[in-house]
Write a protein that holds these residues in place. Structure first.
Motif, PDB file in Angstrom:
ATOM      1  N   TYR A  32       0.838  -1.210   0.000  1.00 13.78           N
ATOM      2  CA  TYR A  32       0.000   0.000   0.000  1.00 13.78           C
ATOM      3  C   TYR A  32       0.871   1.257   0.000  1.00 13.78           C
ATOM      4  N   ALA A  33       1.894   1.272   0.879  1.00 13.85           N
ATOM      5  CA  ALA A  33       2.792   2.435   0.935  1.00 13.85           C
ATOM      6  C   ALA A  33       3.521   2.619  -0.393  1.00 13.85           C
ATOM      7  N   TRP A  34       3.926   1.497  -1.002  1.00 17.22           N
ATOM      8  CA  TRP A  34       4.616   1.563  -2.301  1.00 17.22           C
ATOM      9  C   TRP A  34       3.671   2.131  -3.370  1.00 17.22           C
ATOM     10  N   ALA A  35       2.436   1.655  -3.369  1.00 20.75           N
ATOM     11  CA  ALA A  35       1.489   2.107  -4.392  1.00 20.75           C
ATOM     12  C   ALA A  35       1.128   3.579  -4.223  1.00 20.75           C
ATOM     13  N   VAL A  36       1.151   4.061  -2.986  1.00 20.72           N
ATOM     14  CA  VAL A  36       0.735   5.453  -2.742  1.00 20.72           C
ATOM     15  C   VAL A  36       1.889   6.422  -2.915  1.00 20.72           C
ATOM     16  N   THR A  37       3.101   6.015  -2.518  1.00 22.38           N
ATOM     17  CA  THR A  37       4.195   6.989  -2.476  1.00 22.38           C
ATOM     18  C   THR A  37       5.317   6.731  -3.478  1.00 22.38           C
ATOM     19  N   VAL A  38       5.598   5.493  -3.808  1.00 19.24           N
ATOM     20  CA  VAL A  38       6.751   5.197  -4.668  1.00 19.24           C
ATOM     21  C   VAL A  38       6.331   5.119  -6.139  1.00 19.24           C
ATOM     22  N   ALA A  39       5.316   4.337  -6.417  1.00 18.24           N
ATOM     23  CA  ALA A  39       4.906   4.132  -7.803  1.00 18.24           C
ATOM     24  C   ALA A  39       4.498   5.432  -8.508  1.00 18.24           C
ATOM     25  N   PRO A  40       3.715   6.318  -7.852  1.00 18.30           N
ATOM     26  CA  PRO A  40       3.369   7.570  -8.553  1.00 18.30           C
ATOM     27  C   PRO A  40       4.580   8.426  -8.873  1.00 18.30           C
ATOM     28  N   VAL A  41       5.611   8.357  -8.013  1.00 16.62           N
ATOM     29  CA  VAL A  41       6.829   9.139  -8.268  1.00 16.62           C
ATOM     30  C   VAL A  41       7.616   8.525  -9.428  1.00 16.62           C
ATOM     31  N   ALA A  42       7.772   7.197  -9.387  1.00 13.73           N
ATOM     32  CA  ALA A  42       8.606   6.526 -10.398  1.00 13.73           C
ATOM     33  C   ALA A  42       7.984   6.641 -11.796  1.00 13.73           C
ATOM     34  N   TRP A  43       6.678   6.607 -11.869  1.00 16.08           N
ATOM     35  CA  TRP A  43       6.036   6.659 -13.178  1.00 16.08           C
ATOM     36  C   TRP A  43       5.383   8.018 -13.442  1.00 16.08           C
ATOM     37  N   SER A  44       5.909   9.038 -12.771  1.00 15.47           N
ATOM     38  CA  SER A  44       5.421  10.397 -13.038  1.00 15.47           C
ATOM     39  C   SER A  44       6.109  10.949 -14.282  1.00 15.47           C
ATOM     40  N   HIS A  45       5.614  12.072 -14.741  1.00 18.92           N
ATOM     41  CA  HIS A  45       6.169  12.698 -15.945  1.00 18.92           C
ATOM     42  C   HIS A  45       7.580  13.215 -15.652  1.00 18.92           C
TER      43      HIS A  45
ATOM     44  N   ASP B 180      -0.592  16.683  -2.421  1.00 18.59           N
ATOM     45  CA  ASP B 180      -1.623  17.348  -1.633  1.00 18.59           C
ATOM     46  C   ASP B 180      -1.732  16.663  -0.261  1.00 18.59           C
ATOM     47  N   ALA B 181      -2.522  17.285   0.616  1.00 14.91           N
ATOM     48  CA  ALA B 181      -2.599  16.814   2.006  1.00 14.91           C
ATOM     49  C   ALA B 181      -3.152  15.384   2.117  1.00 14.91           C
ATOM     50  N   PRO B 182      -4.265  15.033   1.451  1.00 20.58           N
ATOM     51  CA  PRO B 182      -4.746  13.643   1.584  1.00 20.58           C
ATOM     52  C   PRO B 182      -3.742  12.623   1.073  1.00 20.58           C
ATOM     53  N   HIS B 183      -3.048  12.977  -0.020  1.00 21.94           N
ATOM     54  CA  HIS B 183      -2.046  12.070  -0.571  1.00 21.94           C
ATOM     55  C   HIS B 183      -0.907  11.857   0.432  1.00 21.94           C
ATOM     56  N   GLY B 184      -0.434  12.961   1.003  1.00 22.75           N
ATOM     57  CA  GLY B 184       0.643  12.867   1.988  1.00 22.75           C
ATOM     58  C   GLY B 184       0.219  12.105   3.222  1.00 22.75           C
ATOM     59  N   LEU B 185      -1.031  12.324   3.648  1.00 17.66           N
ATOM     60  CA  LEU B 185      -1.538  11.628   4.834  1.00 17.66           C
ATOM     61  C   LEU B 185      -1.653  10.127   4.569  1.00 17.66           C
ATOM     62  N   ALA B 186      -2.129   9.767   3.372  1.00 15.52           N
ATOM     63  CA  ALA B 186      -2.258   8.341   3.035  1.00 15.52           C
ATOM     64  C   ALA B 186      -0.889   7.678   2.991  1.00 15.52           C
ATOM     65  N   GLY B 187       0.107   8.387   2.439  1.00 11.53           N
ATOM     66  CA  GLY B 187       1.456   7.827   2.399  1.00 11.53           C
ATOM     67  C   GLY B 187       2.041   7.669   3.787  1.00 11.53           C
ATOM     68  N   MET B 188       1.819   8.662   4.635  1.00  9.99           N
ATOM     69  CA  MET B 188       2.324   8.592   6.008  1.00  9.99           C
ATOM     70  C   MET B 188       1.696   7.415   6.740  1.00  9.99           C
ATOM     71  N   LEU B 189       0.397   7.237   6.536  1.00  8.16           N
ATOM     72  CA  LEU B 189      -0.314   6.126   7.173  1.00  8.16           C
ATOM     73  C   LEU B 189       0.240   4.787   6.681  1.00  8.16           C
ATOM     74  N   GLY B 190       0.469   4.679   5.378  1.00  3.08           N
ATOM     75  CA  GLY B 190       0.985   3.433   4.816  1.00  3.08           C
ATOM     76  C   GLY B 190       2.349   3.076   5.365  1.00  3.08           C
TER      77      GLY B 190
END
Lengths: 59, 256
Positions: free
Chosen positions: B46-59, B119-129
């Motif tokens: 979950y943490a990988w999907a929320v915080t790592v994958a969006p960064v690695a496959w970002s523009h 954004d805040a929800p994204h950061g909060l979800a990553g922190m939680l994960g």
């Protein structure tokens, strides 16, 4: 019947809650020094309440 | 008399043997047999999907960032196997492999971590994960139901007492105060400060609930009640600190 330490402990819990609320409000208003002060007061109040309420050794 | 004792003692055993384990119990047993590294794969993924994958496959993210993300996922998945083969060392290797590969992925795409993109929800979800991942990995794995229950032989069990009304008022009052703290600071414009206020209000609420429950339970503790002077002496340090803070606040207010 609540004894004196119990009543003191409850008053410290209430005082700590008020201090925490003041600290959170100050933090929201970007008054960091006041926030730190009130949060420290709240934490110490809560700690004092636990110390006062704690009974002695087990029977 | 003897026969009734025999039947009473064999009753629970017969019940536990006759009742087959439920599906939920079987799943819990299977999860507990996996170990903590395997249990940590769920929050880790979950943490990988929320915080790592969006960064690695970002523009604009490079190949190194994508490679880091893939290696992190492999390290996470290999944790279960590593723990079975090498025990604690395998779990540590999986943990550090996952964390370092994720850090590599982030470092290779620094623009994706800019505050304007998170954004805040994204950061909060990553922190939680990540918090859940660390907690599950550090905590001992869930215990299965197959182990015999260890009941200390300390005489007959004590009957559960009803909660006194004053205690309920104390605990419910603390809970109400904790809930009321959640209404503070919803108009803050800055996302970072709003998160900080939420975190502080939550921690303060939990501290108040803990203190209220401690005070309520202490009234009924089966212990020797210390005299009042002894209690005041034991709480002298926080009381003195409180007095010093009150004096400092008074001086500060007079000066201001």
């Amino acid at each position: 019947m609540i004894q004196l330490p119990g009543a003191l402990a409850i008053s410290f819990v209430v005082g700590g809650a008020v201090a925490f609320a003041l600290g959170a409000t100050a933090l929201a208003e970007a008054e960091d020094l006041s926030a730190i002060y009130w949060l420290a007061v709240g934490a110490i109040c809560v700690r004092a309440s636990a110390q006062l309420a704690r009974p002695g050794a087990r029977t | 008399m003897e026969s009734s004792q025999t039947s009473a003692s064999s009753g629970p055993e017969a019940t536990s043997q006759d009742n087959p384990p439920t599906a939920a119990r079987r799943i819990a047993d299977r999860i507990s047999a996996m170990g903590s590294a395997a249990q940590a794969t769920v929050p880790g993924a979950y943490a990988w999907a929320v915080t790592v994958a969006p960064v690695a496959w970002s523009h604009g993210a490079g190949t190194l960032s994508k490679m880091g993300a893939i290696v992190a996922l492999i390290a996470l998945g290999a944790g279960s196997l590593g723990e079975r083969m090498w025990g604690r060392r395998g779990r540590l290797a999986s943990l550090w492999g996952f964390v370092l590969a994720s850090a590599t992925s982030w470092s290779a795409a620094p623009d994706a971590l800019a505050s304007r993109r998170i954004d805040a929800p994204h950061g909060l979800a990553g922190m939680l994960g990540w918090g859940l991942f660390g907690l599950v990995l550090a905590a001992p794995s869930l215990e299965g139901s197959g182990r015999p229950a260890t009941v200390p032989d300390a005489g007959p069990p004590i009957a559960r007492r009803r909660l006194a009304r004053a205690d309920a008022v104390c605990v419910l009052g603390a809970a109400a105060i904790a809930v009321s703290m959640q209404f503070i600071g919803w108009g803050v414009a800055s996302a970072e400060r709003a998160l900080l206020v939420r975190f502080v209000a939550l921690a303060a609420g939990l501290a108040v609930i803990d203190a209220g429950a401690t005070v309520a339970l202490a009234q009924h503790a089966r212990r020797v009640q210390r005299p009042v002077p002894a209690r005041l002496r034991s709480s002298m340090v926080p009381l003195v600190a409180l007095g010093m803070l009150a004096l400092a606040g008074l001086l500060f207010a007079l000066r201001g």
